[in-house]
Motif scaffolding. Structure first.
Motif, PDB file in Angstrom:
ATOM      1  N   GLU A  62      -5.018 -12.351  -0.579  1.00 26.73           N
ATOM      2  CA  GLU A  62      -5.964 -12.649   0.493  1.00 26.73           C
ATOM      3  C   GLU A  62      -7.155 -13.444  -0.053  1.00 26.73           C
ATOM      4  OE1 GLU A  62      -6.998  -8.938   2.381  1.00 26.73           O
ATOM      5  OE2 GLU A  62      -4.893  -8.300   2.196  1.00 26.73           O
ATOM      6  N   PRO A  63      -7.593 -14.497   0.694  1.00 22.71           N
ATOM      7  CA  PRO A  63      -8.705 -15.335   0.205  1.00 22.71           C
ATOM      8  C   PRO A  63      -9.961 -14.511  -0.082  1.00 22.71           C
ATOM      9  CG  PRO A  63      -7.672 -16.318   2.127  1.00 22.71           C
ATOM     10  CD  PRO A  63      -7.041 -14.982   1.969  1.00 22.71           C
ATOM     11  N   LYS A  64     -10.151 -13.392   0.655  1.00 22.84           N
ATOM     12  CA  LYS A  64     -11.389 -12.626   0.429  1.00 22.84           C
ATOM     13  C   LYS A  64     -11.402 -11.949  -0.944  1.00 22.84           C
ATOM     14  CE  LYS A  64      -9.754  -8.421   2.597  1.00 22.84           C
ATOM     15  NZ  LYS A  64      -9.617  -7.564   3.707  1.00 22.84           N
ATOM     16  N   LEU A  65     -10.208 -11.858  -1.577  1.00 19.41           N
ATOM     17  CA  LEU A  65     -10.167 -11.268  -2.926  1.00 19.41           C
ATOM     18  C   LEU A  65     -10.505 -12.293  -4.001  1.00 19.41           C
ATOM     19  CD1 LEU A  65      -6.949  -9.033  -2.797  1.00 19.41           C
ATOM     20  CD2 LEU A  65      -9.294  -8.256  -3.177  1.00 19.41           C
ATOM     21  N   GLU A  66     -10.416 -13.572  -3.638  1.00 22.26           N
ATOM     22  CA  GLU A  66     -10.578 -14.645  -4.626  1.00 22.26           C
ATOM     23  C   GLU A  66     -11.804 -14.489  -5.519  1.00 22.26           C
ATOM     24  OE1 GLU A  66      -8.547 -16.706  -6.169  1.00 22.26           O
ATOM     25  OE2 GLU A  66      -7.170 -16.184  -4.560  1.00 22.26           O
ATOM     26  N   PRO A  67     -12.998 -14.220  -4.913  1.00 23.25           N
ATOM     27  CA  PRO A  67     -14.179 -14.096  -5.789  1.00 23.25           C
ATOM     28  C   PRO A  67     -13.963 -13.040  -6.880  1.00 23.25           C
ATOM     29  CG  PRO A  67     -14.818 -14.027  -3.476  1.00 23.25           C
ATOM     30  CD  PRO A  67     -13.328 -14.018  -3.496  1.00 23.25           C
ATOM     31  N   ARG A 222      -9.581  -1.932  -4.306  1.00 25.64           N
ATOM     32  CA  ARG A 222      -9.348  -3.086  -3.426  1.00 25.64           C
ATOM     33  C   ARG A 222      -7.942  -3.653  -3.631  1.00 25.64           C
ATOM     34  NH1 ARG A 222     -14.089  -7.140  -4.324  1.00 25.64           N
ATOM     35  NH2 ARG A 222     -13.147  -8.225  -2.567  1.00 25.64           N
ATOM     36  N   ALA A 226      -4.775  -3.849  -0.925  1.00 26.15           N
ATOM     37  CA  ALA A 226      -4.096  -5.104  -0.605  1.00 26.15           C
ATOM     38  C   ALA A 226      -2.638  -5.092  -1.089  1.00 26.15           C
ATOM     39  CB  ALA A 226      -4.851  -6.262  -1.233  1.00 26.15           C
TER      40      ALA A 226
END
Lengths: 834, 229
Positions: A62-67, A222, A226
């Motif tokens: 998921e892009p929100k995990l990228e950071p 997290r 996911a």
């Protein structure tokens, strides 16, 4: 005194001890190998993983995990992998392969390619893209570097062959040969679509000495949420180590059985030796030796020779250990560095020596009770016959030792007791059969038969016979071999159905709804039947009886397996069962009066997930919630080639959901298969085809390799059985010299004596073989019913062949060892005996 | 002084559910240096009596004192120690250990009692029986007479108080027998040993000072004879 007394018997005593040589060799070999393997796995753990940390998931990250995960470590690679048909060009054929699209190489371990520079070129984003292909795959299709490979809609030049990939064993390469693509090409293949089975992986390298576990800790919750799996060097080392420790422990138990067999041989040989020595013991007692002194003389002899046997065994074991990496090579993900493991040699020596001495002690104990009166009266036999409590103690110590050995290996009392009980049952069953035979021969003795037969048969139960020992040792060897054969036949039998005429042997899957008509038209054009079409919808379980999966996952007390909660369910829909399914409870899939679908679940699934009829299951069907009630259960005959499903919906619910189709067909020959695969790649590159014939061949290959390993170990038991046989024939030869001489003096011909030997050992071999096979059939039946859930019908002819072989071997060794008695003249033998 | 005293010795075996008495209340007393023969037909109880006297078996009733030690209540291992210390044996079948050389056979009783460096004693004894040259030979390489002479040397190795001989010439031809018997009596005289002889051979029995005749387990006659020579 012990040394002097053994003078004339040393060669013979060493022969008794030969029985334990192979058992100790097997034990030392396996344990040394286990030590080396553990050391190699520990030393190459980073190479196994190819990175310091690997994250993997069945859906894109998921892009929100990228950071959080995008900047971990000092270097990163990404991989997307899936199974797909690949085609070699020009015109060299098609097969299902594992496609790994990567944006770089591996941080650790040898990614061994030919040419060497190919791996670097692959990772170089500025160079023209090219594919790396597993050597086995190139060899299979006769393709070479410079040819092209088509994956989906992408055609790439083959820039190198892959000889070795970090973390991959020979077997895994054989099962799923790999094609490596640059990651940038993956979109162009058109193969990564909604519903396709794809694995997304990120690998990280950390600075030397970095604490990966500490970095991971704050992220763990997290990542779990996911559904992202984490794999670190430590966890990979642990899981790989555990898997191979299980393997070496299993093999070491087989080796221990060989050692036990050898020890039974030692006990029986020493028993005969003691009987021969009774007169000498009586003289010693007469001259003032105490019972303890007399016992010690013979105990020192056997222990001394046992030690020589153990040393020879350990030396042989150290040599065998060098062979094992070759035998097991295809299964191993690491390179083994072979070095001498003194711990394994020490343990093997000690175990072997202790076991041999304990088993030898059983017959030796009677020496303590030999009466000096035997010197005056040869017929005096009451002294050693009385029950001896010390014997019970020794048997107890042997039992404890066996349990301690098993516990030392498994650290699990249940398994330990199971191993002990299994051993006891096998030994008891074989010994019981031996006893039964002796009783039966005695009871139904064919008095009307010719002399040779009567004498041969009588030898089976007369005093000092070897029937029990030989039936047990040869029987156990035969049992191991026959069980192996039957299990192998059963495993292969289950897939061979695929080769049957007109049964489905090609499965096409990932067919999108709009492609279905086209694929079927393609099959019809190739004159191939559409045997079955099955729609498949993927979904995830969200709640059971109203409780959400995430809550259930945390509640370990429920005992619901994690796989059932996290897996992607592949579900079909229909209102009926097919020919491989049977309704076991409730109703067929249907829509209830309350409009809630009544689904059908597999019976085993219902039990493992601790569900019952009437429970509600909530699914997330690709974004849409769907509530269902369990309406019925089914049993599935897995030996039929049919797609099978844990969950079946009724028709009228999922038709509108995103789905793909599976179509089953039958290709009459490889030419037709190649033609249809080529057309598929050309017209429908996203459609995969599983050639069941190829799977059968691969499975055959794997089963062959596994059974070779087991045969290698069972060979130790068989050889030990033959050694025990040889030594007992040699010992009984000394006992039978007088009888043979007497028979010959009374006019028996050599041929008659040979025939008596043949009858006796032939019968012994036959009985041992039949007993072993009977036990094996029982064991294979139990495996079929409880483990493989398959129907069981043992092939009779090969088993009869095995029985014939074992009988012939036994009789052959009996004859070979007896020939010496026949060659010598009666007079010579009498003088030597005097 | 009494070296071997037998008092009211009885031996009974269970046989087919019935007790069978093979020796009835036998008594005698021997002093140091005495020579004594037990004679009688087969089954008369001679060997049973010898076995009881030498501590090879236990009597049903009655007592045996050997060199002042009462054997009746000793364990088998205690009696073994007594045999090793005070008793020598000679058997009809020689009973040499086939795996040991002549010298090693003679050494056995000495080594059993932990005596080291006894080789010279054993060699002297072999020399005394005329077999020094055959010390390294195994029993199978010796004739019957030679084997019995080795067994004589072994019997005297521990300087026994009593020597028990069971049909010592039973397996030998007359010439060899005579040689062995002469040697036996000579050694006996030199060592002052008490000799108990079981035999069918009345001529051999006549060479002893006293003869006990058994029949059916009972003493039927005890004869004291003047020592010949």
């Amino acid at each position: 005194m012990a040394w002097r007394d053994s003078r004339r018997s040393r060669a013979r005593l060493l022969l008794f001890m030969a029985s334990i040589i192979l058992g100790i060799a097997a034990l030392v070999g396996i344990n040394s190998f286990g030590d080396n393997l553990a050391r190699s796995i520990a030393g190459q753990a980073r190479e196994l993983l190819g990175a310091d940390l690997v994250l993997s998931a069945n859906q894109p990250f998921e892009p929100k995990l990228e950071p959080a995960i995008g900047k971990l470590g000092t270097a990163r690679t990404r991989e997307i992998s899936f199974a797909s048909l690949v085609q070699f060009r020009p015109g060299r054929g098609t097969r299902l392969a594992q496609v790994r699209a990567r944006d770089g190489g591996f941080f650790y371990g040898d990614w061994d390619t030919e040419p060497k520079a190919a791996a670097q070129r692959f990772a170089d984003t500025t160079a023209a893209p090219g594919a790396l292909v597993d050597d086995a795959l190139l060899v299979q299709f006769g393709a070479k570097i410079g040819d092209s490979v088509q994956v989906g809609q992408v055609v790439l030049p083959i820039i190198g062959r892959v000889l070795k990939t970090p973390g991959q064993s020979g077997i895994s390469t054989a099962v799923a040969p790999t094609v490596f693509l640059p990651l940038g090409q993956v979109t162009a293949t058109g193969l990564v679509q909604r519903g396709s089975r794809v694995k997304y992986t990120r690998s990280y390298q950390f600075a030397p000495g970095a604490d990966v576990a500490a970095v991971l800790k704050p992220l763990q919750a997290r990542l779990d949420a996911a559904d992202i799996d984490t794999d670190t060097v430590a966890s990979r080392q642990q899981s790989t180590g555990r898997a191979f420790a299980d393997l070496t422990r299993y093999l070491s138990r087989v080796a221990f059985v060989a050692l036990l067999l050898g020890c039974v041989g030692v006990a029986s040989a020493v028993n005969l030796y003691v009987r021969e020595k009774l007169a000498a013991v009586a003289v010693l007692r007469c001259l003032g030796a105490s019972g303890k002194q007399a016992l010690l003389i013979y105990l020192i002899q056997t222990a001394g020779l046992g030690f020589i046997g153990a040393v020879l065994g350990a030396a042989l074991g150290a040599a065998v250990q060098g062979l094992l990496p070759r035998v097991l090579g295809d299964f191993l993900p690491v390179d083994i560095t072979v070095s001498i493991s003194w711990a394994a040699i020490g343990t093997g020596l000690l175990t072997g020596l202790l076991m041999a001495v304990l088993f030898a002690l059983l017959p030796l104990l009677s020496i303590r009770r030999v009466s000096p009166l035997r010197v005056l009266r040869t017929a005096f036999e009451d002294d050693t016959a009385a029950p001896d409590p010390v014997r019970g103690i020794v048997i107890g110590i042997i039992g404890l030792f066996i349990l301690a050995f098993a516990y030392g290996q498994t650290r699990d009392w249940k398994l330990t007791l199971g191993f002990g009980a299994g051993l006891l049952a096998a030994f008891a069953a074989l010994a019981g059969l031996g006893r039964l035979l002796m009783g039966a021969v005695r009871r139904f003795f064919p008095a009307g038969w010719g002399y040779v037969w009567r004498q041969g048969l009588a030898n089976l139960y007369r005093p000092q016979n070897q029937t029990l020992t030989l039936v047990t040792s040869i029987g156990l060897g035969t049992f191991l071999l026959a069980t192996l054969f039957l299990t192998q036949a059963m495993l292969l039998g289950r897939v061979q159905i695929a080769g049957q005429k007109s049964a489905a042997n090609l499965v096409l899957f990932d067919i999108q709804p709009e492609q279905r008509a086209g694929v079927e038209a393609l099959l019809t054009a190739q004159k191939l039947p559409v045997l079955q079409r099955v729609p498949i919808v993927t979904m995830r379980l969200t709640a059971i009886n109203g409780t959400s999966v995430s809550v259930i996952k945390k509640d370990t007390a429920r005992g619901i397996p994690a796989w059932a909660l996290t897996r992607e369910y592949r579900v079909t829909y229909r209102d009926s069962l097919n020919s491989s399914e049977k309704l076991t409870a409730g109703t067929l899939p249907t829509i209830g009066p309350d409009k809630i679908p009544r689904i059908s679940v597999e019976k085993g699934y219902l039990e493992r997930v601790k569900l019952s009829l009437g429970d509600t299951l909530n699914f997330n069907v690709q974004g849409l919630p769907q509530r269902t009630i369990i309406g019925g259960t089914r049993e599935i005959d897995r030996s039929r080639v049919q797609p099978s499903f844990l969950v079946i919906f009724p028709a009228g619910v999922l038709e509108g959901a995103p789905q793909f189709q599976v179509v089953l067909t039958h290709t009459p020959n490889t030419a037709a298969l190649a033609a249809v695969e080529q057309q598929l790649v050309k017209q429908f590159p996203n459609v995969s085809a599983i050639d069941l014939g190829l799977i059968l061949t691969t499975l055959n290959d794997i089963v062959d390799k596994i059974s070779f390993v087991i045969r290698f170990m069972a060979g130790f038991s068989i050889l030990t059985g033959l050694l025990v046989l040889s030594s007992s024939v040699v010992i009984s030869r000394y006992q039978r010299v007088r009888e043979s001489v007497l028979l010959r003096t009374l006019g028996a011909s050599r041929a008659q004596i040979l025939r008596i030997t043949l009858v006796e050992y032939g019968l012994l071999g036959l009985l041992a073989a039949l007993a072993g096979i009977a036990l094996a059939v029982l064991a294979a039946w139990a495996l079929a019913v409880w483990v493989f859930e398959a129907s069981f019908g043992p092939a009779v002819l090969p088993l009869l062949g095995l029985a014939g072989l074992v009988t012939a071997l036994t009789a052959g060794i009996g004859l070979l060892n007896s020939r010496d008695v026949l060659r010598r003249s009666p007079l010579e033998v009498l003088r030597a005996e005097g | 002084m009494s070296i071997l005293r037998v008092d009211n010795l009885t031996k009974t075996y269970p046989s087919g559910g019935q007790p069978l008495t093979v020796l009835h209340a036998v008594s005698f007393d021997l002093a140091a240096g005495d020579t004594f023969a037990i004679v009688g037909p087969s089954g008369s109880g001679k060997t049973t009596l010898l076995g009881l006297c030498a501590g090879l078996d236990r009597a049903t009733s009655g007592s045996v004192w050997l060199n002042g030690i009462q054997l009746d209540n000793l364990s088998e291992d205690q009696r073994a120690a007594v045999r090793n210390e005070h008793v020598g044996f000679i058997f009809q079948n020689f009973q040499l250990l086939p795996t040991l050389t002549a010298l090693e056979n003679v050494l056995v009783p000495l080594e059993l009692r932990g005596q080291r460096g006894a080789t010279k004693t054993a060699l002297d004894l072999l020399d005394r029986v005329g077999l020094a040259a055959r010390a390294g030979h195994y029993p199978a390489q010796l004739s019957g007479g030679e084997q019995q002479r080795v067994s004589l040397a072994r019997a005297f190795a521990n300087r026994p108080a009593v020597l028990f001989a069971d049909e010592p010439t039973g397996n030998l031809d007359p010439d060899t027998s005579e040689r062995v018997v002469n040697l036996l009596f000579e050694l006996n005289r030199e060592a002052g040993t008490t000799l108990v002889l079981v035999t069918h051979d009345l001529e051999l029995a006549a060479k002893t000072q006293r003869t006990l005749r058994l029949r059916g387990g009972k003493v039927v006659e005890e004869v004291n004879a003047a020592v010949p020579e």
